[in-house]
Design a protein around this motif. Structure first.
Motif, mmCIF file in Angstrom:
data_model
loop_
_atom_site.group_PDB
_atom_site.id
_atom_site.type_symbol
_atom_site.label_atom_id
_atom_site.label_comp_id
_atom_site.label_asym_id
_atom_site.label_seq_id
_atom_site.Cartn_x
_atom_site.Cartn_y
_atom_site.Cartn_z
ATOM 1 N N PRO A 181 35.757 -27.892 -96.085
ATOM 2 C CA PRO A 181 36.433 -28.709 -95.072
ATOM 3 C C PRO A 181 36.269 -28.121 -93.676
ATOM 4 C CG PRO A 181 38.027 -27.343 -96.174
ATOM 5 C CD PRO A 181 36.710 -27.125 -96.879
ATOM 6 N N ALA A 182 36.514 -28.958 -92.697
ATOM 7 C CA ALA A 182 36.478 -28.524 -91.307
ATOM 8 C C ALA A 182 37.848 -28.770 -90.693
ATOM 9 C CB ALA A 182 35.410 -29.307 -90.545
ATOM 10 N N GLY A 183 38.116 -28.130 -89.593
ATOM 11 C CA GLY A 183 39.359 -28.362 -88.863
ATOM 12 C C GLY A 183 40.569 -27.842 -89.601
ATOM 13 N N GLY A 184 41.668 -28.565 -89.459
ATOM 14 C CA GLY A 184 42.933 -28.138 -90.038
ATOM 15 C C GLY A 184 42.942 -28.110 -91.552
ATOM 16 N N LEU A 185 42.123 -28.936 -92.191
ATOM 17 C CA LEU A 185 42.073 -28.936 -93.655
ATOM 18 C C LEU A 185 41.544 -27.612 -94.204
ATOM 19 C CD1 LEU A 185 42.592 -30.648 -96.155
ATOM 20 C CD2 LEU A 185 40.287 -31.568 -95.934
ATOM 21 N N ALA A 186 40.750 -26.913 -93.411
ATOM 22 C CA ALA A 186 40.199 -25.628 -93.851
ATOM 23 C C ALA A 186 41.288 -24.569 -93.985
ATOM 24 C CB ALA A 186 39.124 -25.161 -92.875
ATOM 25 N N LEU A 187 42.440 -24.780 -93.345
ATOM 26 C CA LEU A 187 43.539 -23.816 -93.458
ATOM 27 C C LEU A 187 44.198 -23.856 -94.828
ATOM 28 C CD1 LEU A 187 45.198 -24.363 -89.960
ATOM 29 C CD2 LEU A 187 43.659 -22.520 -90.662
ATOM 30 N N ALA A 188 44.129 -24.987 -95.508
ATOM 31 C CA ALA A 188 44.707 -25.094 -96.850
ATOM 32 C C ALA A 188 43.785 -24.388 -97.843
ATOM 33 C CB ALA A 188 44.874 -26.553 -97.239
ATOM 34 N N PRO A 189 44.347 -23.571 -98.718
ATOM 35 C CA PRO A 189 43.500 -22.873 -99.688
ATOM 36 C C PRO A 189 42.849 -23.857 -100.672
ATOM 37 C CG PRO A 189 45.830 -22.421 -100.101
ATOM 38 C CD PRO A 189 45.755 -23.210 -98.842
ATOM 39 N N LEU A 190 41.731 -23.419 -101.248
ATOM 40 C CA LEU A 190 40.974 -24.261 -102.170
ATOM 41 C C LEU A 190 41.833 -24.717 -103.343
ATOM 42 C CD1 LEU A 190 38.339 -25.564 -103.116
ATOM 43 C CD2 LEU A 190 37.758 -23.391 -104.221
ATOM 44 N N TRP A 191 42.637 -23.827 -103.896
ATOM 45 C CA TRP A 191 43.451 -24.205 -105.048
ATOM 46 C C TRP A 191 44.420 -25.324 -104.695
ATOM 47 C CZ3 TRP A 191 48.679 -23.988 -104.790
ATOM 48 C CH2 TRP A 191 49.259 -23.141 -103.839
ATOM 49 N N LEU A 192 44.946 -25.326 -103.473
ATOM 50 C CA LEU A 192 45.857 -26.380 -103.058
ATOM 51 C C LEU A 192 45.121 -27.708 -102.890
ATOM 52 C CD1 LEU A 192 48.615 -27.377 -102.170
ATOM 53 C CD2 LEU A 192 48.101 -26.536 -99.867
ATOM 54 N N ARG A 193 43.935 -27.669 -102.316
ATOM 55 C CA ARG A 193 43.146 -28.901 -102.171
ATOM 56 C C ARG A 193 42.788 -29.471 -103.538
ATOM 57 N NH1 ARG A 193 40.434 -25.517 -98.229
ATOM 58 N NH2 ARG A 193 38.648 -25.421 -99.615
ATOM 59 N N LEU A 194 42.412 -28.598 -104.480
ATOM 60 C CA LEU A 194 42.076 -29.061 -105.833
ATOM 61 C C LEU A 194 43.309 -29.590 -106.563
ATOM 62 C CD1 LEU A 194 39.568 -26.271 -106.906
ATOM 63 C CD2 LEU A 194 39.039 -28.653 -106.362
ATOM 64 N N ALA A 195 44.455 -28.948 -106.368
ATOM 65 C CA ALA A 195 45.693 -29.418 -106.995
ATOM 66 C C ALA A 195 46.080 -30.786 -106.446
ATOM 67 C CB ALA A 195 46.814 -28.409 -106.766
ATOM 68 N N ALA A 196 45.906 -30.995 -105.140
ATOM 69 C CA ALA A 196 46.219 -32.296 -104.539
ATOM 70 C C ALA A 196 45.307 -33.382 -105.100
ATOM 71 C CB ALA A 196 46.092 -32.219 -103.018
ATOM 72 N N VAL A 197 44.038 -33.052 -105.295
ATOM 73 C CA VAL A 197 43.109 -34.018 -105.898
ATOM 74 C C VAL A 197 43.546 -34.324 -107.330
ATOM 75 C CG1 VAL A 197 40.743 -34.343 -106.723
ATOM 76 C CG2 VAL A 197 41.150 -33.430 -104.444
ATOM 77 N N GLY A 198 43.941 -33.292 -108.073
ATOM 78 C CA GLY A 198 44.417 -33.499 -109.443
ATOM 79 C C GLY A 198 45.645 -34.392 -109.492
ATOM 80 N N CYS A 199 46.577 -34.186 -108.570
ATOM 81 C CA CYS A 199 47.773 -35.044 -108.504
ATOM 82 C C CYS A 199 47.381 -36.483 -108.195
ATOM 83 C CB CYS A 199 48.742 -34.520 -107.444
ATOM 84 S SG CYS A 199 49.551 -32.974 -107.864
ATOM 85 N N GLY A 200 46.471 -36.646 -107.267
ATOM 86 C CA GLY A 200 46.016 -37.991 -106.926
ATOM 87 C C GLY A 200 45.324 -38.680 -108.083
ATOM 88 N N LEU A 201 44.473 -37.943 -108.806
ATOM 89 C CA LEU A 201 43.792 -38.523 -109.965
ATOM 90 C C LEU A 201 44.774 -38.881 -111.070
ATOM 91 C CD1 LEU A 201 40.572 -36.316 -110.182
ATOM 92 C CD2 LEU A 201 40.716 -38.744 -109.602
ATOM 93 N N ALA A 202 45.775 -38.028 -111.271
ATOM 94 C CA ALA A 202 46.786 -38.314 -112.296
ATOM 95 C C ALA A 202 47.575 -39.572 -111.934
ATOM 96 C CB ALA A 202 47.723 -37.121 -112.452
ATOM 97 N N ALA A 203 47.941 -39.703 -110.677
ATOM 98 C CA ALA A 203 48.672 -40.897 -110.241
ATOM 99 C C ALA A 203 47.795 -42.135 -110.349
ATOM 100 C CB ALA A 203 49.166 -40.722 -108.808
ATOM 101 N N TYR A 204 46.520 -41.997 -110.017
ATOM 102 C CA TYR A 204 45.580 -43.109 -110.128
ATOM 103 C C TYR A 204 45.482 -43.582 -111.576
ATOM 104 C CZ TYR A 204 41.021 -45.484 -110.098
ATOM 105 O OH TYR A 204 40.003 -46.389 -110.259
ATOM 106 N N GLY A 205 45.349 -42.644 -112.501
ATOM 107 C CA GLY A 205 45.250 -42.994 -113.911
ATOM 108 C C GLY A 205 46.539 -43.546 -114.469
ATOM 109 N N ALA A 206 47.666 -42.975 -114.067
ATOM 110 C CA ALA A 206 48.955 -43.419 -114.587
ATOM 111 C C ALA A 206 49.368 -44.783 -114.043
ATOM 112 C CB ALA A 206 50.029 -42.389 -114.258
ATOM 113 N N SER A 207 48.828 -45.154 -112.899
ATOM 114 C CA SER A 207 49.231 -46.418 -112.273
ATOM 115 C C SER A 207 48.258 -47.548 -112.563
ATOM 116 C CB SER A 207 49.350 -46.227 -110.770
ATOM 117 O OG SER A 207 48.073 -45.961 -110.221
#
Length: 114
Positions: free
Chosen positions: A64-90
């Protein structure tokens, strides 16, 4: 009167902006009536568009570039996992999946006080 405010220049600007932008949209609408959505070409275009979006998402997560680069990789991956779980559950609600992933990222950044 300034040349930039001359009605001729303003009309020219409007016409050129239409040609540069909206003309292609109008042509797309006119030509799309003849497209067969089940054709091989249309399937290929759909696959290329999907690959481009997937590549962009991967780049945003892994490099990532900019402010998103401040978030650690594990947090970005966890957010993607949460989004995918919500996508599948909905039952494949893209809006809900994106909203939940974004909320998870924002909550994680706030919790880490980044």
């Amino acid at each position: 009167m300034s040349p930039a405010l001359d009605p001729g220049y303003l009309l020219l600007a409007v016409v050129l902006s239409f040609v540069g932008n909206d003309l292609w949209r109008v042509l797309g609408v006119v030509l799309s009536a003849r497209l067969d959505e089940d054709s091989g070409l249309f399937a290929w275009v759909r696959m290329v568009a999907t690959a481009l979006v997937a590549g962009l998402v991967a780049k945003l997560i892994l490099a990532p570039a900019g402010g998103l680069a401040l978030a650690p990789l594990w947090l970005r991956l966890a957010a993607v996992g949460c989004g995918l779980a919500a996508y599948g559950a909905s039952r494949r609600s893209l809006t809900l999946g994106v909203a939940v992933g974004e909320a998870a990222l924002i909550a994680g950044v706030a919790a880490l006080d980044i």
